[in-house]
Design a protein around this motif. Structure first.
Motif, PDB file in Angstrom:
ATOM      1  N   PRO A 250       1.062  -1.076   0.051  1.00 25.92           N
ATOM      2  CA  PRO A 250      -0.094  -0.003  -0.052  1.00 25.92           C
ATOM      3  C   PRO A 250       0.748   1.154  -0.038  1.00 25.92           C
ATOM      4  O   PRO A 250       1.765   1.050   0.494  1.00 25.92           O
ATOM      5  N   PRO A 251       0.208   2.202  -0.422  1.00 26.96           N
ATOM      6  CA  PRO A 251       1.140   3.572  -0.708  1.00 26.96           C
ATOM      7  C   PRO A 251       1.440   4.055   0.686  1.00 26.96           C
ATOM      8  O   PRO A 251       0.844   3.825   1.792  1.00 26.96           O
ATOM      9  N   LYS A 252       2.719   4.520   1.036  1.00 23.99           N
ATOM     10  CA  LYS A 252       3.112   5.038   2.205  1.00 23.99           C
ATOM     11  C   LYS A 252       2.233   6.509   2.883  1.00 23.99           C
ATOM     12  O   LYS A 252       2.152   6.884   2.100  1.00 23.99           O
ATOM     13  N   LYS A 253       1.631   6.418   4.246  1.00 21.93           N
ATOM     14  CA  LYS A 253       1.040   7.512   4.351  1.00 21.93           C
ATOM     15  C   LYS A 253       1.977   8.693   4.732  1.00 21.93           C
ATOM     16  O   LYS A 253       3.296   8.472   5.305  1.00 21.93           O
ATOM     17  N   LYS A 254       1.717   9.955   4.245  1.00 20.92           N
ATOM     18  CA  LYS A 254       2.389  10.968   4.687  1.00 20.92           C
ATOM     19  C   LYS A 254       2.027  11.283   6.173  1.00 20.92           C
ATOM     20  O   LYS A 254       1.123  11.297   6.526  1.00 20.92           O
ATOM     21  N   ASP A 255       3.074  11.798   6.929  1.00 20.93           N
ATOM     22  CA  ASP A 255       2.909  12.356   8.277  1.00 20.93           C
ATOM     23  C   ASP A 255       2.315  13.672   8.122  1.00 20.93           C
ATOM     24  O   ASP A 255       2.136  14.252   7.328  1.00 20.93           O
ATOM     25  N   ALA A 256       1.521  13.543   9.366  1.00 27.97           N
ATOM     26  CA  ALA A 256       0.218  14.737   9.241  1.00 27.97           C
ATOM     27  C   ALA A 256       1.172  16.052  10.106  1.00 27.97           C
ATOM     28  O   ALA A 256       2.030  15.937  10.400  1.00 27.97           O
TER      29      ALA A 256
END
Length: 106
Positions: free
Chosen positions: A100-106
């Motif tokens: 799955p695509p890596k989530k960007k830090d908030a």
């Protein structure tokens, strides 16, 4: 058909470890030299090796399967060459899934 890299890296060794620790008596009853096991899987079930991985103690974990029938078998071979049948079943499919695509830090 190519095997899923994540399956090779994580699931097979983990499954082998769980099966080896959970059913050593069963595994001992279904073991033979590797060439005998591989020959029987090919002759009786039409299965060939689909994937391979190393587990703890340099044990070789292999998945054999038949594209024609969908049967599959997981084996574990110890360094001395003794191979044990760990699991088998039907409806084998080869998958190549993307991470799955890596989530960007908030």
């Amino acid at each position: 058909m190519s095997a899923c890299p994540a399956l090779l890296r994580f699931a097979l060794p983990a499954l082998a470890l769980a099966l080896l620790s959970a059913a050593p008596a069963w595994a001992q009853q279904h073991c033979a030299p590797r060439e005998i096991i591989v020959g029987r899987l090919a002759e009786k079930y039409g299965e060939s090796r689909q994937s391979i991985a190393l587990s703890h103690g340099n044990q070789m974990v292999e998945v054999f399967a038949s594209a024609a029938t969908g049967s599959w078998t997981i084996t574990v071979t110890r360094p001395g060459g003794m191979t044990c049948l760990m699991a088998s079943g039907k409806a084998y499919e080869t998958l190549t899934e993307q991470l799955p695509p890596k989530k960007k830090d908030a």
